[in-house]
Design an enzyme around this catalytic site. Structure first.
Site, PDB file in Angstrom:
ATOM      1  N   HIS A 162     -46.113  41.056  35.885  1.00 23.18           N
ATOM      2  CA  HIS A 162     -44.686  41.361  35.813  1.00 23.18           C
ATOM      3  C   HIS A 162     -43.857  40.347  36.600  1.00 23.18           C
ATOM      4  O   HIS A 162     -42.734  40.016  36.189  1.00 23.18           O
ATOM      5  CB  HIS A 162     -44.417  42.833  36.194  1.00 23.18           C
ATOM      6  N   LEU A 181     -41.069  46.113  47.235  1.00 20.60           N
ATOM      7  CA  LEU A 181     -41.340  46.281  45.814  1.00 20.60           C
ATOM      8  C   LEU A 181     -42.805  45.938  45.558  1.00 20.60           C
ATOM      9  O   LEU A 181     -43.477  45.367  46.413  1.00 20.60           O
ATOM     10  CB  LEU A 181     -40.431  45.363  44.995  1.00 20.60           C
ATOM     11  N   ALA A 182     -43.284  46.277  44.376  1.00 23.27           N
ATOM     12  CA  ALA A 182     -44.677  45.953  44.067  1.00 23.27           C
ATOM     13  C   ALA A 182     -44.927  44.468  44.257  1.00 23.27           C
ATOM     14  O   ALA A 182     -45.964  44.058  44.803  1.00 23.27           O
ATOM     15  CB  ALA A 182     -45.020  46.386  42.648  1.00 23.27           C
ATOM     16  N   GLU A 183     -43.982  43.624  43.817  1.00 25.87           N
ATOM     17  CA  GLU A 183     -44.080  42.185  44.046  1.00 25.87           C
ATOM     18  C   GLU A 183     -42.698  41.565  44.165  1.00 25.87           C
ATOM     19  O   GLU A 183     -41.713  42.065  43.606  1.00 25.87           O
ATOM     20  CB  GLU A 183     -44.851  41.496  42.916  1.00 25.87           C
ATOM     21  N   THR A 184     -42.648  40.472  44.909  1.00 27.17           N
ATOM     22  CA  THR A 184     -41.460  39.639  45.057  1.00 27.17           C
ATOM     23  C   THR A 184     -41.875  38.203  44.792  1.00 27.17           C
ATOM     24  O   THR A 184     -42.942  37.763  45.249  1.00 27.17           O
ATOM     25  CB  THR A 184     -40.874  39.766  46.470  1.00 27.17           C
TER      26      THR A 184
END
Length: 332
Positions: A76, A44-47
């Site tokens: 986010h 994902l874009a970030e975790t």
């Protein structure tokens, strides 16, 4: 080792919109190299990885990873982590929020950039909206590249770059904890045509202070449309970028002729990649100077699961995990 996780769509009220986020509630004690592998697996874009606070003021320790690198701050993940925490029994009880009631709670997230104050709003007893105040005020550096170079990098003409809002808009490097190369474009048509030339990006920005590329197009009535490309972090195009929206507040706040009070914008992102997102940005100004930047948005829970990690469990520091799980390990 089994690790529980949740996923949320952030900066949207609907599943399949916004920016997906992975949340691991009891994992901030893991080695950084393992967190990086998990983030790459989530893709994902970030975790985010949450754990017990390390300061008296903190609600939780928050580590944020893209598929390629740990970042000191991101929007986010901050919003999503806050909404996750606000849904736990302890925070909900502390806020005095019962089912079917509205209200809010203030959290303090410990990120690598510093303490990030975050307000979460409840609707009918459930957390639905979070707004954070950036830990650092906007920092601006002028872009060292010509309009022709930047336009070629994003597949546009030099005449497409620029704007008025109301002062002239020019490319700049800006940060509120995470730097972006802000490139204003004059029309929505130009914004839609934009495509990142990674070969030119590699030459111009890959090793620069602000290597994330942020295209923005101001509209009427305080609305802004944006796109964000971050190949250096393993994100070809991001559907919603709260840290960039904070930068946008600083960028447009400086361009505004208003000297005092609060200025707000609604920022739309993700339309070009079928992940529509909506971000609320506010800046406070006093005597012409920006004194605070706030970014907010909605989030919705999407999924839950367990990831199996090879090897034995990795315990957190003695005495912290039990109290953490008692406070934040159980959701509503």
């Amino acid at each position: 080792m089994e690790l529980d996780f949740r996923t949320l769509d952030v900066f949207t009220e609907k599943t399949f919109g916004g920016n997906p986020l992975g949340v691991f509630p009891d994992a901030a004690h893991l080695p950084a190299e393992l967190m990086q592998k998990i983030a790459r697996e989530m893709n994902l874009a970030e975790t985010v990885f949450l754990g017990p606070p390390e300061t008296p003021k903190g609600t939780a320790r928050v580590r944020i990873f893209t598929p390629e690198v740990e970042v000191p701050f991101a929007g986010h993940p901050t919003v999503g982590a806050a909404i996750y925490l606000a849904g736990t029994r302890s925070v909900r009880r502390r806020a005095g929020i019962r089912r079917s009631e509205d209200g809010h709670v203030n959290l303090m997230l410990e990120e690598n950039v510093g303490l990030v104050p975050t307000l979460v709003e409840y609707r009918r007893g459930r957390p639905v909206f979070a707004q954070f105040t950036t830990a650092v005020l906007p920092e601006r550096r002028e872009s060292p590249h010509s309009l022709e170079q930047l336009a070629a990098m994003v597949g546009l003409e030099a005449d497409d770059i620029g704007g008025e809002a109301p002062r002239p808009l020019t490319p700049a490097m800006m940060s509120c904890g995470l730097p972006f190369h802000v490139i204003p474009v004059r029309t929505l048509a130009a914004l839609g045509r934009g495509v990142l030339n990674t070969a030119i990006w590699q030459e111009l920005l890959a090793d620069s202070w602000a290597h994330h590329v942020y295209l923005m197009c101001p509209l009427y009535g305080g609305d802004v449309r944006v796109r964000m490309f971050a190949p250096g972090s393993g994100v070809p195009e991001d559907p919603a970028t709260g840290s960039a929206a904070a930068v946008l507040g600083g960028y447009l706040g400086e361009a505004s002729r208003r000297l005092n009070g609060t200025i707000s914008w609604q920022v739309a992102q993700g339309e070009e990649i079928s992940r529509p997102s909506l971000i609320r940005v506010e800046v406070d100004k006093a005597a012409g100077r920006i004194t605070a930047v706030r970014v907010g948005g909605a989030a919705t829970f999407v999924s839950r699961g367990t990831m199996t990690i090879p090897g034995p469990p990795i315990p957190p520091p003695e005495g912290r995990r039990a109290s953490w799980l008692a406070r934040y390990g159980k959701r509503i």
